[in-house]
Design an enzyme around this catalytic site. Structure first.
Site, PDB file in Angstrom:
ATOM      1  N   HIS A  62     -12.981 -25.837 108.152  1.00 27.01           N
ATOM      2  CA  HIS A  62     -11.618 -25.695 107.627  1.00 27.01           C
ATOM      3  C   HIS A  62     -11.617 -24.974 106.280  1.00 27.01           C
ATOM      4  CE1 HIS A  62      -7.384 -27.643 107.294  1.00 27.01           C
ATOM      5  NE2 HIS A  62      -7.442 -26.508 106.613  1.00 27.01           N
ATOM      6  N   HIS A  64      -9.832 -21.439 104.022  1.00 28.33           N
ATOM      7  CA  HIS A  64      -8.847 -20.352 103.959  1.00 28.33           C
ATOM      8  C   HIS A  64      -9.454 -19.205 103.160  1.00 28.33           C
ATOM      9  CE1 HIS A  64      -5.470 -22.874 105.440  1.00 28.33           C
ATOM     10  NE2 HIS A  64      -6.133 -23.847 104.842  1.00 28.33           N
ATOM     11  N   ASN A  96      -3.638 -18.659 108.722  1.00 25.23           N
ATOM     12  CA  ASN A  96      -2.435 -18.341 107.933  1.00 25.23           C
ATOM     13  C   ASN A  96      -2.688 -17.211 106.942  1.00 25.23           C
ATOM     14  OD1 ASN A  96      -4.088 -20.020 106.417  1.00 25.23           O
ATOM     15  ND2 ASN A  96      -2.409 -21.056 105.386  1.00 25.23           N
ATOM     16  N   ASP A 154      -2.558 -24.269 111.277  1.00 21.91           N
ATOM     17  CA  ASP A 154      -2.776 -24.890 109.964  1.00 21.91           C
ATOM     18  C   ASP A 154      -2.016 -24.198 108.838  1.00 21.91           C
ATOM     19  OD1 ASP A 154      -4.012 -26.863 108.226  1.00 21.91           O
ATOM     20  OD2 ASP A 154      -4.955 -25.124 107.325  1.00 21.91           O
ATOM     21  N   HIS A 181      -2.614 -29.560 111.832  1.00 23.82           N
ATOM     22  CA  HIS A 181      -2.216 -29.991 110.490  1.00 23.82           C
ATOM     23  C   HIS A 181      -1.024 -30.931 110.706  1.00 23.82           C
ATOM     24  CE1 HIS A 181      -0.623 -28.922 106.276  1.00 23.82           C
ATOM     25  NE2 HIS A 181       0.402 -29.492 106.865  1.00 23.82           N
ATOM     26  N   HIS A 234      -7.608 -32.644 107.978  1.00 24.01           N
ATOM     27  CA  HIS A 234      -7.446 -33.215 106.626  1.00 24.01           C
ATOM     28  C   HIS A 234      -6.533 -34.441 106.524  1.00 24.01           C
ATOM     29  CE1 HIS A 234      -3.863 -30.803 106.853  1.00 24.01           C
ATOM     30  NE2 HIS A 234      -4.404 -29.691 106.458  1.00 24.01           N
ATOM     31  N   ASP A 307     -11.054 -27.767 103.344  1.00 23.44           N
ATOM     32  CA  ASP A 307      -9.729 -27.170 103.178  1.00 23.44           C
ATOM     33  C   ASP A 307      -9.721 -26.254 101.945  1.00 23.44           C
ATOM     34  OD1 ASP A 307      -7.100 -26.452 103.523  1.00 23.44           O
ATOM     35  OD2 ASP A 307      -6.250 -28.387 102.978  1.00 23.44           O
ATOM     36  N   HIS A 311      -6.117 -19.978  95.221  1.00 25.37           N
ATOM     37  CA  HIS A 311      -4.866 -19.368  94.762  1.00 25.37           C
ATOM     38  C   HIS A 311      -5.119 -18.774  93.383  1.00 25.37           C
ATOM     39  CE1 HIS A 311      -2.375 -20.958  97.970  1.00 25.37           C
ATOM     40  NE2 HIS A 311      -2.892 -22.161  97.770  1.00 25.37           N
TER      41      HIS A 311
HETATM   42 ZN   LIG Z   1      -3.556 -27.816 106.502  1.00 28.94          ZN
END
Ligand SMILES: [Zn+2]
Length: 427
Positions: A62, A64, A96, A154, A181, A234, A307, A311
């Site tokens: 998991h 990003h 995403n 997710d 999610h 999560h 997760d 950012h």
């Molecule tokens: Zn999520």
């Protein structure tokens, strides 16, 4: 032929039940028995692992990585470097991105980009629904042909139960894991932190436990109905663990993962309005932490994940209401789990921790990794579970800095990461 010998380490391979001090041999990128080494052993490159643990390469299902679309936060290359620095040899990216990974062309682009720029194994998921909108199913079969290892929306959650049921039927047909999610929008609304004493004191909109538990319950019922597995991502609520425990006891094919922040930080952390404590699902209470750790200790939870959600500073450094959810995770993941679960709580042993970060996610993803069995790809992480160190985010491989763990002291760290027999990172 290239030969690598990792000497005198404590080899822990939960998949085969192995736990002993021994040498580990690698030839041509695969684990090999000493007696089967073909080339000259005298010319083997040696790594001394005395006093250290030699484990299968860690797997995080998991993360990003923000390519395509938001490479100022993270690229596949920088994310992979952060993963390597955390001891991870394999990660799975969430869909995403921008554009959303909901078509074979985006999947192929991500896989090509990973092959060109990542120094570890990077796999990707495809969206369940087009544009993560929860309405129309994405082309699951053709995304599987393009190389996805699972489907998930997710960042979002499919609210329509009939759409979710059809997605699960497709996932079963294509033998793809389905991740979810868990967030009920009608309950959560614009909630940004755990609904409780602290949300009231701070005057911030609450994200109640039941917003997660309702979807966990929905997933249990759908999994039972379709006789197909669902993996809940999560989990943050202690109540979710109870639901999962009961369902697993009656044989439902449901599984779940837990992230480091949900067992090491509470909602009270938000009292300084620092957006590095704003997650989705949110940080909850000490009571939830006890129940989550209880679920890890008794086997209700099989998998741990980060997760990892980078950012940029200018995005996080705004009013809490407007800041995006999520934190960096890969570089501190093993340290938090080792520190909290092994040293502090003594909830599980090292072998169980390694199992939850290697063979268990590999099995869910149907990957031939997560083990040191002869013939397996030579993905190896060398760990020092007692090493004391302090995390300095200024040294991160990621262009982002959003972490609540800067300056925090930990016990336990990966010291070398080997992918396909090649060292890609060492302390
Ligand atoms: Zn999520």
């Amino acid at each position: 032929m290239k030969i690598l010998k990792i000497t005198n380490g404590r080899i822990i391979d939960p998949a085969s039940g192995r736990d002993e001090i021994a040498d580990l041999w690698i030839e041509d990128g695969r684990i090999v028995e000493e007696s089967k080494v073909q080339g000259s052993k005298a010319e083997a490159e040696e790594i001394d692992a005395r006093g250290l643990v030699v484990a299968p390469g860690l797997i995080d299902l998991h993360v990003h990585f923000r390519e395509p679309g938001q490479s100022h936060k993270e690229t596949i290359g920088t994310g992979a470097a952060a993963a390597a620095a955390g001891g991870f040899t394999t990660v799975v990216c969430m869909p995403n991105t921008n554009p959303v990974a909901d078509s074979p062309s985006v999947i192929s682009w991500i896989n090509e980009r990973a092959a060109q720029t990542a120094k570890i194994n990077v796999f990707c998921t495809g969206a369940i629904t087009k544009g993560l909108k929860g309405e129309e199913l994405a082309p699951i079969g053709s995304m599987k042909n393009a190389g996805i290892v699972a489907i998930t929306d997710d960042g979002h959650c499919v609210q329509n139960n009939e759409v979710m049921r059809r997605a699960l039927e497709y996932a079963r047909m294509f033998d793809l894991p389905l991740f979810d999610h868990c967030q009920d929008y009608s309950v959560v609304g614009d909630g940004i932190m755990h609904e409780g004493e602290w949300s009231v004191r701070l005057g911030l909109p609450g994200w109640p436990r039941i917003g997660e538990e309702l979807i966990v319950m929905r997933n249990i019922l759908l999994s039972e109905l379709c006789d197909a597995p669902i993996h809940c991502q999560h989990l943050s609520s202690g109540g979710s663990i109870r639901l999962l425990r009961e369902a697993k006891a009656r044989g439902v094919k449901i599984s779940a993962e837990i992230c480091p922040h949900h067992i090491s930080l509470t909602d009270e952390s938000l009292k300084g309005y620092d957006s590095n404590f704003k997650m989705n699902p949110p940080l909850r209470t000490a009571e939830d932490i006890d129940l989550l750790i209880g679920g890890i200790a008794d086997g209700t939870i099989d998998i741990l994940a980060s997760d990892h959600a980078p950012h940029a500073a200018y995005e996080k450094e705004v009013e809490l209401d407007h800041a995006p959810f999520g934190i960096l995770g890969l570089e501190t993941e093993f340290a938090v789990f080792c520190d909290v679960l092994i040293h502090e709580r003594k909830a599980i042993g090292l072998s169980r921790l390694i199992e939850m970060l290697t063979i268990n996610p590999a099995r869910l993803l149907r990957l031939d990794r997560g083990t040191l069995a002869p013939g397996a790809p030579a993905d190896v992480t060398i760990l020092d579970p007692d090493l004391e160190w302090t995390y300095d985010v200024e040294k991160t491989c990621s262009p982002s800095r959003n972490t609540p763990y800067h300056g925090r002291r930990f016990r336990g760290r990966a010291v070398r990461t080997i992918v396909g027999g090649r060292t890609v990172w060492a302390l």
